[in-house]
Design an enzyme around this catalytic site. Structure first.
Site, PDB file in Angstrom:
ATOM      1  N   GLY A 204      12.948  80.991  17.458  1.00  0.00           N
ATOM      2  CA  GLY A 204      11.608  81.362  17.880  1.00  0.00           C
ATOM      3  C   GLY A 204      10.817  81.970  16.754  1.00  0.00           C
ATOM      4  O   GLY A 204      11.392  82.401  15.753  1.00  0.00           O
ATOM      5  N   GLY A 207       8.940  87.960  15.395  1.00  0.00           N
ATOM      6  CA  GLY A 207       8.387  89.014  16.240  1.00  0.00           C
ATOM      7  C   GLY A 207       8.414  88.735  17.723  1.00  0.00           C
ATOM      8  O   GLY A 207       7.768  89.419  18.500  1.00  0.00           O
ATOM      9  N   THR A 208       9.170  87.724  18.153  1.00  0.00           N
ATOM     10  CA  THR A 208       9.190  87.408  19.578  1.00  0.00           C
ATOM     11  C   THR A 208      10.356  88.080  20.298  1.00  0.00           C
ATOM     12  O   THR A 208      10.572  87.827  21.475  1.00  0.00           O
ATOM     13  CB  THR A 208       9.263  85.889  19.803  1.00  0.00           C
ATOM     14  N   GLY A 209      11.112  88.902  19.576  1.00  0.00           N
ATOM     15  CA  GLY A 209      12.149  89.673  20.254  1.00  0.00           C
ATOM     16  C   GLY A 209      13.542  89.100  20.137  1.00  0.00           C
ATOM     17  O   GLY A 209      14.409  89.416  20.946  1.00  0.00           O
ATOM     18  N   HIS A 426     -24.950  82.695   7.377  1.00  0.00           N
ATOM     19  CA  HIS A 426     -23.648  82.016   7.379  1.00  0.00           C
ATOM     20  C   HIS A 426     -22.949  82.203   8.735  1.00  0.00           C
ATOM     21  O   HIS A 426     -22.550  81.225   9.379  1.00  0.00           O
ATOM     22  CB  HIS A 426     -22.786  82.594   6.242  1.00  0.00           C
ATOM     23  N   GLU A 427     -22.852  83.442   9.174  1.00  0.00           N
ATOM     24  CA  GLU A 427     -22.167  83.706  10.450  1.00  0.00           C
ATOM     25  C   GLU A 427     -22.948  83.118  11.622  1.00  0.00           C
ATOM     26  O   GLU A 427     -22.359  82.580  12.570  1.00  0.00           O
ATOM     27  CB  GLU A 427     -21.938  85.206  10.657  1.00  0.00           C
ATOM     28  N   HIS A 430     -21.923  79.547  12.005  1.00  0.00           N
ATOM     29  CA  HIS A 430     -20.670  79.365  12.738  1.00  0.00           C
ATOM     30  C   HIS A 430     -20.920  79.516  14.238  1.00  0.00           C
ATOM     31  O   HIS A 430     -20.475  78.712  15.056  1.00  0.00           O
ATOM     32  CB  HIS A 430     -19.651  80.449  12.364  1.00  0.00           C
ATOM     33  N   ASP A 504     -13.211  79.216   4.871  1.00  0.00           N
ATOM     34  CA  ASP A 504     -13.542  78.288   5.965  1.00  0.00           C
ATOM     35  C   ASP A 504     -13.117  76.879   5.590  1.00  0.00           C
ATOM     36  O   ASP A 504     -12.526  76.151   6.393  1.00  0.00           O
ATOM     37  CB  ASP A 504     -15.062  78.239   6.192  1.00  0.00           C
TER      38      ASP A 504
HETATM   39  P1  ADP Z   1      12.294  88.980  15.944  1.00  0.00           P
HETATM   40  O1  ADP Z   1      13.709  89.329  15.672  1.00  0.00           O
HETATM   41  O2  ADP Z   1      12.130  87.822  16.884  1.00  0.00           O
HETATM   42  O3  ADP Z   1      11.471  88.791  14.720  1.00  0.00           O
HETATM   43  P2  ADP Z   1      12.262  91.612  17.018  1.00  0.00           P
HETATM   44  O4  ADP Z   1      13.288  91.513  18.066  1.00  0.00           O
HETATM   45  O5  ADP Z   1      12.659  92.250  15.748  1.00  0.00           O
HETATM   46  O6  ADP Z   1      11.629  90.186  16.726  1.00  0.00           O
HETATM   47  O7  ADP Z   1      11.009  92.346  17.650  1.00  0.00           O
HETATM   48  C1  ADP Z   1      10.164  93.167  16.876  1.00  0.00           C
HETATM   49  C2  ADP Z   1       9.518  94.212  17.743  1.00  0.00           C
HETATM   50  O8  ADP Z   1       8.554  93.624  18.595  1.00  0.00           O
HETATM   51  C3  ADP Z   1      10.475  94.895  18.666  1.00  0.00           C
HETATM   52  O9  ADP Z   1      11.028  96.018  18.051  1.00  0.00           O
HETATM   53  C4  ADP Z   1       9.626  95.271  19.853  1.00  0.00           C
HETATM   54  O10 ADP Z   1       8.991  96.490  19.626  1.00  0.00           O
HETATM   55  C5  ADP Z   1       8.571  94.207  19.881  1.00  0.00           C
HETATM   56  N1  ADP Z   1       8.855  93.152  20.861  1.00  0.00           N
HETATM   57  C6  ADP Z   1       8.991  91.837  20.592  1.00  0.00           C
HETATM   58  N2  ADP Z   1       9.214  91.132  21.711  1.00  0.00           N
HETATM   59  C7  ADP Z   1       9.228  92.030  22.720  1.00  0.00           C
HETATM   60  C8  ADP Z   1       9.415  91.917  24.131  1.00  0.00           C
HETATM   61  N3  ADP Z   1       9.625  90.729  24.718  1.00  0.00           N
HETATM   62  N4  ADP Z   1       9.356  93.040  24.867  1.00  0.00           N
HETATM   63  C9  ADP Z   1       9.141  94.226  24.287  1.00  0.00           C
HETATM   64  N5  ADP Z   1       8.963  94.397  22.984  1.00  0.00           N
HETATM   65  C10 ADP Z   1       9.001  93.320  22.186  1.00  0.00           C
HETATM   66 ZN    ZN Z   2     -17.446  81.472   7.296  1.00  0.00          ZN
END
Ligand code: ADP
Ligand code: ZN
Ligand code: MG
Length: 616
Positions: A204, A207-209, A426-427, A430, A504
């Site tokens: 995944g 940052g998805t946990g 410019h903005e 857009h 852009d």
């Molecule tokens: P990964 O390993 O996928 O990069 P992590 O498990 O290290 O992500 O998650 C990083 C942080 O993001 C966690 O410490 C938490 O604070 C937050 N986080 C990510 N997904 C969740 C989730 N589903 N629920 C709660 N917190 C989450």
């Molecule tokens: Zn622009």
């Protein structure tokens, strides 16, 4: 010296063990001593008072809140009673003249106790220092012993993570429940001849946990958790990584049932043998060792290897074979209701104003990972604290979200009036193109306050999560991306366009190339994909493996150019059809600097979509 080292280490080990057990013994003794002493019968206070007043009690000694009672005919206390704190026994209706009352200063006792506590604490601290010192010595003795794995053990000591700490990710949790079951009840599966999987790959985006989920599996199963990151395996010397793997697996087997978690496995597990020289032998050996160890598991070794990656496409196929990481759990970016759940988890112990609308924040944050959301809540709390507020407001959340999505406002950067006007046009370009084209997302906000690396921002937000994007949607995105440059051109003339449109254009080109190469959305090259392997390094140069001919490359270039030109024409048509609206919006921006979605709609009311900008 070198020959002596092992003995030294062993001595250290023995000494460490001795100190440890000695400490435990001391602590045990102290606790035992405090708990000992004559056993006294507990009596209710009322009983004591009535008996004392009728002369059945010889002596009452008060120690703090404890009364030690010596009944008539005894020499030592045999009973005790507790008085409420800050109460004088005389207030309880006790006739002091009938008994021998000894009111010991309550502090007596606590002074003694304090001495004991201080002595005990000193001992403990000294012990810990001694311990650490020993360990540091041990480490310097092992300066060359980096073959040892650096795997950290998370046992039951550290704060346990369980599935409920991970918000959303429902499917992944369901898949992993099975793994928990394997660890908890291996017998159940072995009895029916089922093979317990050895490797589970968590796939995944960052940052998805994934890391959190892996720890939650250990937490749920109540087993030790050895964690190491793929990048830690890779060191300068050949063979080190492999010996670390060996060490890690040996440790794990000793602690079975347990979990080995290899984070960022793509750092070691990349496809082998792509003929790249230098430095890669190490990685290959490490990877081989992982494979060897996984194959070497006995059927009844209850060790499950979890690994995480965000790049499954680069993994060596050998890792994915049956018997290795043959189970995959995919984790996606959270959907709206999962985002809401994640936000709530992270706001659990933050004081949030009642009016805050978490649901709409969740709606706005499409595409954010769990880590991003955690970041937003934290940033919002920081903003609130910086303004000396005790609760977090809706505005704090909006600011935090914008700061994280496009970088902090840089109000200190001064623009001269000319640049300010240019940015405004410019903005406005857009915004007007995005607003008029039918398949573009609505405008969320336009600002000419510099943010992050840009002069200003026009921000479009999808009204809801979407999983797919169509060609016409892409084409509207391309046109609005070029809207800024085109507005500059229309307002100031062909040769007065600026570098303000640099990013852009880069983004537009990227999207166009992706449409042609990856999505099969070309006009001539429809439904064909020309995926380029990300390649590797050779002689310090990235090499790309191009799976198509020189002729195709030319067609791809033409297709990309065609998309960009078409987008520029459509943007120009929109802007030239609404010259008044462009002026109005730009002037409003110069005056107010920031206009939100509703404001933009208000100003652009009556703007029209010219025939030349229509796709169908
Ligand atoms: P990964 O390993 O996928 O990069 P992590 O498990 O290290 O992500 O998650 C990083 C942080 O993001 C966690 O410490 C938490 O604070 C937050 N986080 C990510 N997904 C969740 C989730 N589903 N629920 C709660 N917190 C989450
Ligand atoms: Zn622009
Ligand atoms: Mg991680």
């Amino acid at each position: 010296m070198a020959a002596k080292r092992p003995t030294n280490n062993r001595m250290n080990g023995i000494a460490k063990g001795f100190v440890f057990w000695a400490l435990i013994a001391v602590v045990g003794l102290i606790i035992w001593a405090t708990l000992q002493g004559p056993t006294l019968q507990d009596k209710p206070l009322s009983d004591i008072v009535s008996r004392a007043n009728s002369g059945q009690i010889k002596k009452i000694e008060q120690q703090g809140s404890t009364l030690l009672i010596t009944p008539e005919g005894q020499t030592n206390p045999t009973e005790k009673a507790i008085v409420p704190p800050y109460t004088n026994v005389k207030d309880l209706g006790l006739d002091i003249s009938k008994v021998q009352y000894v009111g010991k200063e309550p502090t007596d006792n606590s002074v003694l106790l304090n001495f004991a506590t201080i002595g005990f604490a000193t001992l403990l601290i000294a012990g810990i220092f001694f311990f650490m010192f020993r360990q540091a010595q041990g480490q310097s003795n092992q300066a060359l012993g980096f073959g040892k794995s650096k795997a950290r053990l998370y046992g039951n000591d550290k704060k346990k993570v369980v599935f409920t700490d991970v918000a959303g990710n429902g499917e992944a949790k369901q898949d992993l429940t099975e793994v928990v079951d394997f660890l908890k009840h291996p017998k159940k599966f072995q009895e029916v001849g089922a093979k317990i999987p050895k490797g589970v790959l968590l796939v995944g985006p960052p940052g998805t946990g994934k890391t959190m989920l892996a720890r939650a599996v250990a937490g749920e199963a109540g087993v030790p958790f050895f964690s190491i990151s793929g990048s830690e395996f890779v060191e300068m010397f050949v063979g080190v990584g492999a010996s670390r793997v060996r060490d890690l697996f040996a440790k794990a087997k000793k602690n079975a049932p347990c979990i080995i978690f290899i984070d960022e496995i793509d750092a070691v597990g990349r496809r082998r043998g792509s003929g790249m020289g230098g430095g890669h032998d190490e990685r290959e050996q490490t990877l081989n060792q992982i494979l060897v160890e996984m194959d070497g598991f006995e059927q009844d070794t209850n060790v499950i290897v979890l690994a995480a990656t965000n790049r499954m496409d680069v993994l060596d196929p050998a890792l994915l074979r049956p018997g290795r990481f043959d189970r995959r759990v995919s984790i996606g970016l959270p959907e709206r209701k999962d985002r809401e759940a994640i936000l709530k988890v992270h706001l659990k112990d933050k004081p949030v104003e009642e009016s805050v609308d978490i649901d709409s924040l969740a709606a706005k944050t499409a595409g954010s990972s769990g880590a991003d959301l955690a970041n937003i809540t934290n940033e919002a709390a920081i903003i609130a604290a910086r303004h000396n507020r005790k609760t977090i407001t809706n505005e704090d959340f909006t600011n935090a979200f914008e700061k994280i999505a496009i970088g902090p406002e840089r109000k200190t950067k001064v623009m001269n009036d000319k640049e300010k006007e240019l940015t405004a046009y410019h903005e406005a370009g857009h915004a007007i193109v995005g607003h008029i084209l039918p398949d573009s997302d609505p405008v969320h906000k336009v600002t000419i306050i510099p943010r992050g690396g840009t002069g200003g921002v026009t921000w479009f937000l999808p009204p809801e999560d979407r999983s797919y994007t169509s060609i016409i949607e892409f084409k509207d995105v391309l046109a609005r991306a070029l809207g800024g440059r085109v507005a500059e051109k229309v307002k100031y003339g062909d040769d007065r366009i600026t570098t303000g449109a640099g990013s852009d254009l880069r983004k537009a080109t990227e999207i166009a190339r992706d449409m042609i190469i990856e999505q099969g959305m070309g006009k001539e090259l429809r439904d064909q994909v020309f995926h380029e392997d990300n390649g590797g390094m050779m002689f310090d140069r990235m090499v790309h493996d191009r799976p198509y001919s020189e002729d195709t490359a030319k067609v791809i270039d033409t297709e990309v150019a065609r998309l960009i030109t078409e987008a520029a024409h459509r943007a120009e048509a929109v802007i030239k059809a609404n010259p008044k609206k462009l002026d109005e919006l730009a002037q409003a921006l110069i005056k107010k600097e920031t206009i939100d979605g509703d404001g933009v709609i208000e100003i652009l009311k009556g703007a029209e979509l010219p025939e030349a900008a229509k796709l169908y």
